[in-house]
Design a protein around this motif. Sequence first.
Motif, short mmCIF file in Angstrom:
data_model
loop_
_atom_site.label_atom_id
_atom_site.label_comp_id
_atom_site.label_asym_id
_atom_site.label_seq_id
_atom_site.Cartn_x
_atom_site.Cartn_y
_atom_site.Cartn_z
N PHE A 56 79.11 63.64 31.60
CA PHE A 56 79.66 62.72 32.60
C PHE A 56 81.09 62.49 32.06
O PHE A 56 81.91 61.75 32.51
CB PHE A 56 79.01 61.40 32.46
N MET A 107 88.23 55.42 20.69
CA MET A 107 87.43 55.57 21.73
C MET A 107 88.06 56.31 22.84
O MET A 107 87.56 56.52 24.10
CB MET A 107 86.88 54.41 22.62
N GLY A 108 89.08 56.97 22.61
CA GLY A 108 89.92 58.08 23.53
C GLY A 108 89.20 59.28 23.35
O GLY A 108 88.25 59.46 23.05
N GLY A 144 87.99 62.89 22.06
CA GLY A 144 87.51 63.31 20.75
C GLY A 144 86.41 62.46 20.14
O GLY A 144 86.07 61.21 20.70
N GLU A 145 85.71 63.19 19.25
CA GLU A 145 84.60 62.47 18.55
C GLU A 145 85.16 62.37 17.27
O GLU A 145 85.20 63.18 16.38
CB GLU A 145 83.48 63.49 18.72
N SER A 178 83.93 54.61 17.97
CA SER A 178 82.73 55.11 18.86
C SER A 178 82.53 56.28 18.47
O SER A 178 83.00 57.54 18.43
CB SER A 178 83.14 54.88 20.16
N SER A 184 77.46 55.70 21.40
CA SER A 184 77.36 55.80 22.81
C SER A 184 76.14 56.35 23.09
O SER A 184 75.57 57.74 22.82
CB SER A 184 78.32 57.03 23.08
N HIS A 222 73.54 55.71 25.88
CA HIS A 222 73.44 56.18 27.54
C HIS A 222 71.83 56.39 27.95
O HIS A 222 71.89 56.65 29.19
CB HIS A 222 74.33 57.21 27.54
N ASN A 234 82.17 56.10 35.03
CA ASN A 234 83.33 56.48 36.05
C ASN A 234 83.10 57.94 36.42
O ASN A 234 82.97 58.79 35.79
CB ASN A 234 84.43 56.60 35.10
N1 SAH Z 1 83.09 60.73 21.36
C1 SAH Z 1 83.20 59.11 20.74
C2 SAH Z 1 84.25 58.42 21.51
C3 SAH Z 1 85.11 58.80 22.63
S1 SAH Z 1 84.24 58.44 24.41
C4 SAH Z 1 81.92 58.71 21.74
O1 SAH Z 1 81.09 59.36 22.49
O2 SAH Z 1 81.50 57.38 21.50
C5 SAH Z 1 84.51 56.93 24.55
C6 SAH Z 1 83.22 56.34 25.47
O3 SAH Z 1 83.33 56.53 26.79
C7 SAH Z 1 81.73 56.76 24.85
O4 SAH Z 1 80.99 55.85 25.11
C8 SAH Z 1 81.68 57.80 26.29
O5 SAH Z 1 80.31 57.99 26.32
C9 SAH Z 1 82.27 56.93 27.28
N2 SAH Z 1 82.29 57.78 28.53
C10 SAH Z 1 82.84 59.05 28.67
N3 SAH Z 1 83.17 59.29 29.95
C11 SAH Z 1 82.76 58.35 30.84
C12 SAH Z 1 82.42 58.04 32.05
N4 SAH Z 1 82.58 59.11 32.96
N5 SAH Z 1 82.10 56.78 32.47
C13 SAH Z 1 81.78 55.76 31.48
N6 SAH Z 1 81.88 56.23 30.05
C14 SAH Z 1 82.30 57.34 29.69
#
Ligand code: SAH
Length: 345
Positions: free
Chosen positions: A118, A156-157, A159-160, A191, A214, A216, A290
Motif C-alpha cells: 500500500f 516515519m518518512g 525508508g525503513e 517506526s 507498522s 496493519h 491513503n
Molecule cells: N518503514 C517504516 C517507516 C516508514 S512508513 C515503517 O514501515 O514503519 C511510515 C508509516 O506509514 C508506516 O506505518 C507505513 O506502514 C505507513 N504507510 C505507508 N503507506 C501508507 C498508505 N498508503 N496509507 C497509510 N499509511 C501508510
Amino acid sequence: MGCDIKSMTLEELRKEVEGLGEKGFRAAQLYGWMHDKLAEDYDRMTNLPSALRQRLGEEYPLTRLELMNMQESALDKTRKFLFSLGDGNLVESVWMKYKHGNSVCISSQAGCRMGCRFCASTLDGWARDLLPSEMLEQVYAVTRITGERISNVVVMGTGEPLDNYDNLLRFLRLLTAKGGLNISQRNITVSTCGLVPKMRRLAEEGMQITLALSLHAATDVKRRSLMPIAEKWSLDELMEACAYYFEKTGRRITFEYALVGGINDSPADAGRLAALAKPLAAHVNLIPVNPIRERDYRESGRFATEAFKKELEKNKINVTIRREMGRDIDGACGQLRRRHLSEER
Ligand code: SAH
C-alpha cells in the motif's frame, strides 16, 4: 565515517581535531556551530582560526541538503520539503505544527526495499541509506527555514529506519546529545515494519525513544498479503520482540494500523488486534489508508472506522485515529517522494 564531520560525536571530533594538531577545545566550538547554532558553512564559525576553517573546508565537506521544493498545506499549515542530497538523490521531510510543539517527520533512506503493497515509497525500490548527518540535516534545515524550534522527531518518512540501523543509532545519539539540539528521547518515535532482530537490538541500546510498529494486520495470512516482511517473521515472533522491547525499556509500543476497506477493517479484525495489543499495553494508532494510484486499496468507510475503534475501546485498548495532516500536499503517509520522481521522468 571517513570525513563526514557532521556525523561525528563530540568525542570523535576531539580526536580528529587533535589529529590536525589543534587544541581539544576547538572540537566543542566546532560541534556547537554544527549542531547547536546550525551553521551551514565554516565561514560563519568566526571563533575558529581562519587557517583551521580553511583546512576543514578543504578536507571535511559539510553535509548539506539543497531545498528543491516546499509546499504548505492550505488546510493545516503542514509543510513538506523536498531536499536533494549531495549525490542528487531526493528525500522528503514533513513539518507539522501541533499545540504541544513542532514535529518533523524525516526520511531514513532514499527509497525503500520493504515492498509494503500500500506504500508509495517502495514503488521505485531502494537507492541508498542516509548518513547520520543527512538525517540530522533534515531536522536542521527545517529548523532554519521555519525559524521555529522542533520538539518532536518521528522517523516515519521514506525508508525503513531499522534497515539502516547503525546510521540511525548514531543519528539518534547526536540528535539527543547535550551540545546539540538536545531533543528529549521521549519525544522521538522510530517506526518499523518489523525487523525482529533489530527491534531486539534496539531494546538493548538503553534509549527511551518510542517504537512504533507498522502492524496493519492481526493474522499472519493478512499481514503477508500486505507486507512482504511478514513472510520473514511471524506475528508470534514479532509480538515476542515487542514484549522484549517493552520489558527492557519500559516504553509502550505503538501499533500503527492502516485501515484498508474490506481487507483488515472488520470487527473480527479489531478483536484480534485487541488481543495482540492487550498484553503489551500497546497504544493503537489507526490510520485511514491513503489510496495510491498504483494500487487499488481503498479507505475504510467512516462507519467501519468508528466500529473498529469502538471494538478496541470495548476491549480497553488505548486507541486514537490519526489526524491526517497535509493531505492536500501529498504529505501523508506513504505518499512522499513519488510524484517528483515520476514528473522527472
Ligand atoms: N518503514 C517504516 C517507516 C516508514 S512508513 C515503517 O514501515 O514503519 C511510515 C508509516 O506509514 C508506516 O506505518 C507505513 O506502514 C505507513 N504507510 C505507508 N503507506 C501508507 C498508505 N498508503 N496509507 C497509510 N499509511 C501508510
